[in-house]
Design a protein around this motif. Sequence first.
Motif, mmCIF file in Angstrom:
data_model
loop_
_atom_site.group_PDB
_atom_site.id
_atom_site.type_symbol
_atom_site.label_atom_id
_atom_site.label_comp_id
_atom_site.label_asym_id
_atom_site.label_seq_id
_atom_site.Cartn_x
_atom_site.Cartn_y
_atom_site.Cartn_z
ATOM 1 N N ARG A 145 0.742 -1.336 -0.027
ATOM 2 C CA ARG A 145 0.026 0.038 -0.095
ATOM 3 C C ARG A 145 0.743 1.290 0.042
ATOM 4 N N LEU A 146 2.163 1.128 -0.053
ATOM 5 C CA LEU A 146 3.047 2.391 0.019
ATOM 6 C C LEU A 146 2.873 3.081 -1.315
ATOM 7 N N SER A 147 3.419 4.243 -1.419
ATOM 8 C CA SER A 147 3.603 4.848 -2.751
ATOM 9 C C SER A 147 4.914 4.621 -3.169
ATOM 10 N N GLY A 149 7.538 5.940 -3.955
ATOM 11 C CA GLY A 149 8.909 6.425 -3.153
ATOM 12 C C GLY A 149 9.281 5.888 -2.098
ATOM 13 N N GLN A 150 7.856 5.572 -1.296
ATOM 14 C CA GLN A 150 8.096 4.875 0.092
ATOM 15 C C GLN A 150 8.483 3.439 -0.073
ATOM 16 N N TYR B 13 -7.670 5.676 2.196
ATOM 17 C CA TYR B 13 -7.674 4.478 1.721
ATOM 18 C C TYR B 13 -7.758 3.467 3.058
ATOM 19 N N THR B 43 6.395 12.640 -1.321
ATOM 20 C CA THR B 43 5.912 11.029 -1.970
ATOM 21 C C THR B 43 4.984 10.676 -0.708
ATOM 22 N N GLY B 44 4.026 10.440 -1.440
ATOM 23 C CA GLY B 44 2.639 9.975 -0.552
ATOM 24 C C GLY B 44 1.651 11.156 -0.059
ATOM 25 N N SER B 45 2.146 12.123 -0.844
ATOM 26 C CA SER B 45 0.940 13.389 -0.447
ATOM 27 C C SER B 45 -0.257 13.501 -1.073
ATOM 28 N N GLY B 46 -0.406 12.493 -2.156
ATOM 29 C CA GLY B 46 -1.613 12.374 -2.557
ATOM 30 C C GLY B 46 -2.036 12.752 -4.003
ATOM 31 N N LYS B 47 -0.967 12.736 -4.710
ATOM 32 C CA LYS B 47 -0.567 13.514 -5.904
ATOM 33 C C LYS B 47 -1.371 12.393 -6.954
ATOM 34 N N SER B 48 -1.055 11.233 -6.799
ATOM 35 C CA SER B 48 -1.462 10.205 -7.947
ATOM 36 C C SER B 48 -2.947 9.686 -7.633
ATOM 37 N N THR B 49 -3.073 10.060 -6.391
ATOM 38 C CA THR B 49 -4.629 9.626 -5.837
ATOM 39 C C THR B 49 -5.465 10.714 -6.435
ATOM 40 N N GLN B 91 1.826 7.201 -13.661
ATOM 41 C CA GLN B 91 3.369 7.117 -13.191
ATOM 42 C C GLN B 91 3.758 5.715 -13.726
ATOM 43 N N HIS B 203 8.396 15.800 -9.260
ATOM 44 C CA HIS B 203 9.169 15.795 -8.110
ATOM 45 C C HIS B 203 10.286 16.900 -8.681
HETATM 46 N N1 LIG Z 1 -4.090 1.365 -3.120
HETATM 47 C C1 LIG Z 1 -3.845 1.961 -1.811
HETATM 48 N N2 LIG Z 1 -4.088 1.449 -0.840
HETATM 49 C C2 LIG Z 1 -4.026 2.117 0.461
HETATM 50 N N3 LIG Z 1 -3.104 3.131 0.590
HETATM 51 C C3 LIG Z 1 -2.666 3.508 -0.481
HETATM 52 C C4 LIG Z 1 -2.790 3.199 -1.870
HETATM 53 N N4 LIG Z 1 -2.338 4.075 -2.746
HETATM 54 C C5 LIG Z 1 -1.732 5.023 -2.067
HETATM 55 N N5 LIG Z 1 -1.905 4.856 -0.786
HETATM 56 C C6 LIG Z 1 -1.507 5.735 0.251
HETATM 57 O O1 LIG Z 1 -2.093 6.863 0.006
HETATM 58 C C7 LIG Z 1 -1.322 8.063 0.260
HETATM 59 C C8 LIG Z 1 -1.093 8.929 -1.042
HETATM 60 O O2 LIG Z 1 -0.498 8.281 -1.995
HETATM 61 P P1 LIG Z 1 -0.347 8.606 -3.633
HETATM 62 O O3 LIG Z 1 0.020 7.440 -4.553
HETATM 63 O O4 LIG Z 1 -1.510 9.589 -3.966
HETATM 64 O O5 LIG Z 1 0.928 9.607 -3.361
HETATM 65 P P2 LIG Z 1 1.872 10.451 -4.510
HETATM 66 O O6 LIG Z 1 1.696 11.808 -3.913
HETATM 67 O O7 LIG Z 1 1.359 10.293 -5.555
HETATM 68 O O8 LIG Z 1 3.342 9.721 -4.050
HETATM 69 P P3 LIG Z 1 4.610 9.545 -4.924
HETATM 70 O O9 LIG Z 1 5.308 10.798 -5.130
HETATM 71 O O10 LIG Z 1 5.488 8.607 -4.176
HETATM 72 O O11 LIG Z 1 4.142 9.125 -6.228
HETATM 73 C C9 LIG Z 1 0.236 7.597 0.534
HETATM 74 O O12 LIG Z 1 0.349 7.378 1.947
HETATM 75 C C10 LIG Z 1 0.180 6.063 0.266
HETATM 76 O O13 LIG Z 1 0.961 5.267 0.939
#
Ligand SMILES: Nc1ncnc2c1ncn2[C@@H]1O[C@H](COP(=O)(O)OP(=O)(O)OP(=O)(O)O)[C@@H](O)[C@H]1O
Lengths: 284, 287
Positions: A145-147, A149-150, B13, B43-49, B91, B203
Motif C-alpha cells: 500500500r506504500l507509494s 517513493g516509500q 484508503y 512522496t505519499g502526499s496524494g498526487k496520484s490519488t 506514473q 518531483h
Molecule cells: N491502493 C492503496 N491502498 C492504500 N493506501 C494507498 C494506496 N495508494 C496509495 N496509498 C497511500 O495514500 C497516500 C497517497 O498516495 P499517492 O500515491 O497518492 O501519493 P503520491 O503523492 O502520488 O506519492 P509519490 O510521489 O510517491 O508518487 C500514501 O500514504 C500511500 O501510502
Amino acid sequence: MEQDTLLKFENVSYTYEEEEENNRLAVRNISFEIKKGEFIVVLGHNGSGKSTIAKLSNSIYLPTSGRVLVDGMDTSVEENEIPCRKKIGVVFQNPDNQIVASIVEEDVAFGPENLNLPQKEIRARVDEALKAVGMYEYRLHETHRLSGGQKQRVAIAGIIAMRPAGIVLDEPTAMLDPKGRADILETVHTLNKELGMTVVLITHFMEEALHADRIFVINDAVVERTGTPDEIFSDAAFLETCGLELPDTAKLCLLLKKRGVSLPDRIFTPEALIEELVRQTERA
Amino acid sequence: MSLLEVKNLSFGYSRATPFEIQALKDVSFNIDEGELVSVIGHTGSGKSTLMQMLNALLTPEQGEVLLEGKNIHESKTSAYEARFRVGLCFQYPEYQLFCETCAEDIAFGPKNMGLPPDEIRERVKQAARFVGLDEALLDHSPFDLSGGQKRRCAIAGVMAMRPKILILDEPTAGLDPAGRSAVLDMILHYRQETGATVIIVTHSMEIAAAVSDRILVLNQGALVFDSTPAEIFSHYEALVSMGLNVPSFTKIIYALQKRGLHVQNAYTAQAAADAICAMLHAEETSP
Ligand SMILES: Nc1ncnc2c1ncn2[C@@H]1O[C@H](COP(=O)(O)OP(=O)(O)OP(=O)(O)O)[C@@H](O)[C@H]1O
Ligand SMILES: Nc1ncnc2c1ncn2[C@@H]1O[C@H](COP(=O)(O)OP(=O)(O)OP(=O)(O)O)[C@@H](O)[C@H]1O
Ligand SMILES: [Mg+2]
Ligand SMILES: [Mg+2]
C-alpha cells in the motif's frame, strides 16, 4: 587481484537470452576496478547497460564472457554466490521487484534474518535502517500500500540492514521528492564516509555525481569514460553525445559566460559559483 | 465557469483498518481552459490519488469534480466518459503497455471510445508524430523499445484520445537527460498545437518552475498552495518543511542574497543568469 579491490570486471560481456539470436550485447567487453571505500557514480543514457552492470555485480546475472570478481571471488563459481551477495547488496531500479514481505519492518528484517543474527541485533539494525531512510513511522504498514517513493526507501533500508561491504543503488532517487532525494544521498554518503561502505550509485541526475570519487559514463553497452567529476563535467560536448548534460550550476555558468561574465572554468557546484560571485562583487 | 472545478475532495484508503490513510483532505481548486498546471508534493502526499479522481478512476468520499460544470462522478456513464475527456498517463506507464505492437497500444484508448478505424489510424499516426516515435517503430512490440521510447508510446496512447485535459503523472521520471528534455518539449509542443489543458505531476522543482502557469502544492493530502511559480518559490522555508525545495537556480540566488548581495529573485536558469548579470553590473557601476 589486489586486496583493496572490492569489485572487478574483466572483459565482461552479457547477452540477454531473448537477444541471443540478434547477437546483441547489453554489456560489451567492459573492464573496471572499484576500490574498497570508493564512491562511484554511474551515468548513462536509457538502455546503455547500467542495470545490467548492477545485476552482474553480485551474481544475479553471470557474465556471458569475461569474469566478475567480488572481493576476489569469481561470481560464476557456484559456492561464491551467497558470499558475493553478502558482500555487495543491490537495490533494484523497480522496488516492486524487491519487496518480499507484507509488513514494512518484516521486509527490512528479511535480509538480516538470513544472516542468522541474534534477534536483538536484527531489531536494532531494522530500526536504524528505517530511521536512516525516514520510514520508521511506517514500520507496521503494509508494503503493497506504500507509494512508489516509500517502497523505494524500504528497499534501501533492507539492504542497509545487511551491512554489506558494498552497495549498488540503481536509480534510488528516481521516484523521490527533493527531501527524499537529499536524505538518500546523505545516507549513502554517510555509509561511505563513516562505515567505509563502497557505494556505486546509478543515476540520471548529474547533481548526484558532483561529490563522487569517480564517475563512470556508460554509453551503448561500454564504459565510455571514467574520471573525477571535474574531468567528466569539463567536457560538455562529450556529455551530450552520451545523452547526458551538464549539472545545473554548470549550465548557469554557461549562460553567464554567454552574457559576458568572466568565470573560471570548472565551476560545477553551487557552493563554488556562490563563492566566485561573492569574490567578484567584493573586488568591484 | 472554469473547465475543471474541484470542490472539497476528501478520500481515504483502507478505511476501518489499522492502516487507514487520509490521502486527500478537503482539496479545492479550479483549472481554466488551456492552462498548464504542475502538481508538486512529497512522496505519499496524494498526487496520484488526486489525479485518479480527476478522471473518475477513483471516486471521492466527499466533494465533487466538475468538468465543464458537470459532476463526473454522478453516474457510471459520466465516469466512463471522463476517462476519455481527461486523459491520464500513469506514473511509470511503460509497465502498462501490453499489446502486440506499439500501434495497437496507442490505438487502445481511441478504440474504446468507439471511433471508426480510419479515424483511429489517423490519430495513432498523429500521436506518434507528437511524441517523436518513428513510424517504423509502430509495428514493433513495445517490449522491444528502450525505456524512453516505451514512455513515449504510453504518452502517445493518451494523446490519441485527444483529451480536453491531459494529465501526466511524473512523465520524466527515470528518463535520461536527453529523454527528459525531449518528453518535455513534446508535451509543450502538443499543448501549443492542440490548445489542450495540461496537468503535470513532478518531483522536479526545475521543471515545475520552467513550464507552469500555476503550481499546486499538496502536503499530507491537503492543498497548501495554489499560485504562480514566482509566488510558490518565494516560500522557501515552508517548501523545505514539506519535503520540497526551490529550483537549484533559485537556491543559488537565495544564497547570494544571504551573503548580502542585491540580486533579484529568479526561478529558471535564464532568469537567474539575467538577475546575476544585473547584480554584477550594478556592483560595477556603483561608487
Ligand atoms: N491502493 C492503496 N491502498 C492504500 N493506501 C494507498 C494506496 N495508494 C496509495 N496509498 C497511500 O495514500 C497516500 C497517497 O498516495 P499517492 O500515491 O497518492 O501519493 P503520491 O503523492 O502520488 O506519492 P509519490 O510521489 O510517491 O508518487 C500514501 O500514504 C500511500 O501510502
Ligand atoms: N530482460 C531483458 N531482456 C532483454 N533485453 C533486455 C532486458 N533488460 C534489458 N535489456 C536490454 O539490454 C540493454 C541494457 O539495458 P539496461 O536495463 O541495463 O539499461 P539501463 O542503462 O539500466 O537503462 P535505464 O536508464 O533505462 O534504466 C537495453 O538495450 C535493454 O533493452
Ligand atoms: Mg536501468
Ligand atoms: Mg504518485
